[in-house]
Design an enzyme around this catalytic site. Structure first.
Site, short mmCIF file in Angstrom:
data_model
loop_
_atom_site.label_atom_id
_atom_site.label_comp_id
_atom_site.label_asym_id
_atom_site.label_seq_id
_atom_site.Cartn_x
_atom_site.Cartn_y
_atom_site.Cartn_z
N ASP A 142 14.35 -53.81 -5.76
CA ASP A 142 13.47 -52.63 -5.65
C ASP A 142 12.89 -52.46 -4.25
OD1 ASP A 142 14.00 -52.57 -8.32
OD2 ASP A 142 11.95 -52.94 -9.00
N ARG A 302 22.80 -54.92 -9.20
CA ARG A 302 22.10 -56.14 -8.77
C ARG A 302 22.96 -57.40 -8.97
NH1 ARG A 302 17.50 -56.09 -13.56
NH2 ARG A 302 18.72 -57.25 -15.05
O1 F6P Z 1 12.69 -55.69 -11.13
C1 F6P Z 1 13.95 -55.30 -10.74
C2 F6P Z 1 14.61 -54.40 -11.74
O2 F6P Z 1 15.98 -54.56 -11.53
C3 F6P Z 1 14.17 -52.94 -11.69
O3 F6P Z 1 14.80 -52.21 -10.71
C4 F6P Z 1 14.50 -52.45 -13.07
O4 F6P Z 1 13.74 -51.34 -13.46
C5 F6P Z 1 14.18 -53.64 -13.90
O5 F6P Z 1 14.35 -54.78 -13.08
C6 F6P Z 1 15.04 -53.77 -15.12
O6 F6P Z 1 14.65 -54.88 -15.82
P1 F6P Z 1 15.45 -55.52 -17.03
O7 F6P Z 1 16.80 -55.90 -16.54
O8 F6P Z 1 14.61 -56.67 -17.43
O9 F6P Z 1 15.53 -54.42 -18.04
#
Ligand code: F6P
Length: 408
Positions: A142, A302
């Site tokens: 982020d 990611r």
């Molecule tokens: O905190 C990083 C992040 O990848 C955000 O960009 C995203 O909104 C969130 O995590 C998603 O989280 P999860 O994979 O726990 O749903």
């Protein structure tokens, strides 16, 4: 320091494991005996769930593999430490586990929510005259941690996004006006638009770039959005638009909630955001009759270690090393930061900063870097982000597939 422990927390990045690698390497150079890893962050540590990193990282080839491994190798968590009053047993468990394993320093790799853990633990240690040290290591796709110029994890996700958008633009341009297609791409980043802004990096000598970018920093206006698409459709057959998962209408409603407002909320109070692109693609199809496509990069952005930025990998390793040095110098209640040294030929260095000015604070994209009229990013953003996506580290392939280090 005798022994130390490292944990990973929050959403993974393509380079979060490079910070574990860097911390391990520096700790061993300093003669630290045991480098433990928390299995599933502080939540695992409370239950004394740890591993000895020697088991995995003593072998040089595993070290190299770890740097090319997506996800949190140690396991992650989204656990918020409760306030001390009334929850003393949680802190007692953590400190008794530190004592049990003779651990003098705890390192936590994470974003602004995870830095709250470092703040709470270092404050507790101070109030209870404990000698253990607590240092935060930044990471988040982020890119919204304050003070630090940027966050490890961002450059690699930005490189994946820019590359994939270039590919999408080529694909979407395959047909002529008889098969006009609107492709809406949804990018992570919650309340900050850094990652969505990286879609602007797709524009180069051989790519015309995206037609519009919508960030959470600017109120989303559905009528204007449709109007923009209709006007683009008069001129082009291919329309590609990047939207942040976190765009909100003026009345504070997430666009992804327009179709379904039943959202799960995590321990830090964040709603799970997804589905914004498909919501918009459905609306556009209805309003214009055009063919639409929704692409949600989701976890791909990611986890794309095969396309990680070498600059990002090196910096992730560097912040891991710096955290060990900081604790070795007796620092606590700090997070490692990255400082940009020059703007001409990019160079960076590390420093440390008081965690109280970092934890739970989100850094947004400066409004002056956003070209609101044309829904594009200004040159200032390109100059900021371009250096962060430079370089590649080729995966180690076996039988046609990249190899990863996996915890047993
Ligand atoms: O905190 C990083 C992040 O990848 C955000 O960009 C995203 O909104 C969130 O995590 C998603 O989280 P999860 O994979 O726990 O749903």
């Amino acid at each position: 320091m005798k022994n130390i422990v490292i944990g990973q927390s929050g959403g993974p990045t393509a380079v979060i494991n490079s910070s574990v690698a860097g911390a391990y390497k520096r700790a061993k150079e300093l003669g630290i005996k045991k480098v433990y890893g928390m299995v599933h962050g502080i939540e695992g540590f409370i239950n004394d769930n740890i591993i000895d990193l020697d088991e995995y990282l003593k072998k040089k080839e595993n070290y190299e593999l770890l740097k090319r491994t997506p996800s949190a190798f140690l396991g992650s968590c989204r656990y918020k430490l409760p306030i001390v009053k009334g929850n003393e047993e949680v802190y007692e468990k953590i400190f008794s586990n530190l004592e049990k394993h003779n651990i003098d320093a705890l390192f936590y790799i994470g974003g602004n929510d995870s830095m709250d853990t470092i703040k709470m633990l270092s404050d507790y240690a101070k109030e209870h005259n404990r000698k253990e040290l607590f240092v935060g290591i930044p990471k988040t796709i982020d890119n919204d941690l304050p003070i630090t110029d940027h966050c490890p994890g961002y450059g690699s996700a930005a490189k994946y996004i820019a590359t994939s958008i270039k590919e999408i633009i080529r694909d979407n341009s395959s047909f002529d006006k008889t098969r006009q297609t609107v492709c809406i791409v949804e990018i992570m980043g919650r309340h900050a638009g850094w990652l969505t802004a990286a879609a602007a990096l797709a524009k180069d000598d051989n790519c015309e770039g995206v037609d519009a970018i919508y960030l959470p920093e600017v109120d989303f206006d559905l009528d204007k959005f449709i109007k923009n698409i209709k006007s683009l459709a008069k001129k082009k057959s291919s329309i590609v638009i990047a939207v942040s998962e976190g765009i909100k209408t003026k009345d504070g409603k997430f666009v992804c909630e327009l179709a379904d407002s039943n959202r799960k909320v995590d321990a830090f109070g964040h709603k799970q955001l997804s589905g914004c692109a498909s919501t918009l693609a459905n609306i556009v199809a209805k309003e214009t009759g055009m063919k639409t496509r929704a692409i949600e990069f989701s976890t791909l952005q990611r986890a794309a270690t095969h396309l990680a930025s070498l600059t990002d990998i090196n910096e992730a390793e560097m912040v891991g090393m710096k955290a060990i040095d900081a604790a070795n110098d007796g620092k606590t209640g700090m997070m490692v930061t990255i400082e940009r040294k020059t703007t001409k030929s990019y160079k960076s260095a590390t420093n440390v900063y008081d965690i109280h000015n970092i934890a739970n604070i989100e850094k947004k994209v400066p409004l002056e870097w956003i070209d609101k009229k044309n829904n594009q990013m200004k040159d200032e953003f390109i100059a900021y982000a371009k250096p962060l996506i430079q370089g590649e580290l080729i995966p180690i392939f076996k039988d046609g597939l990249p190899q990863h280090l996996v915890r047993k």
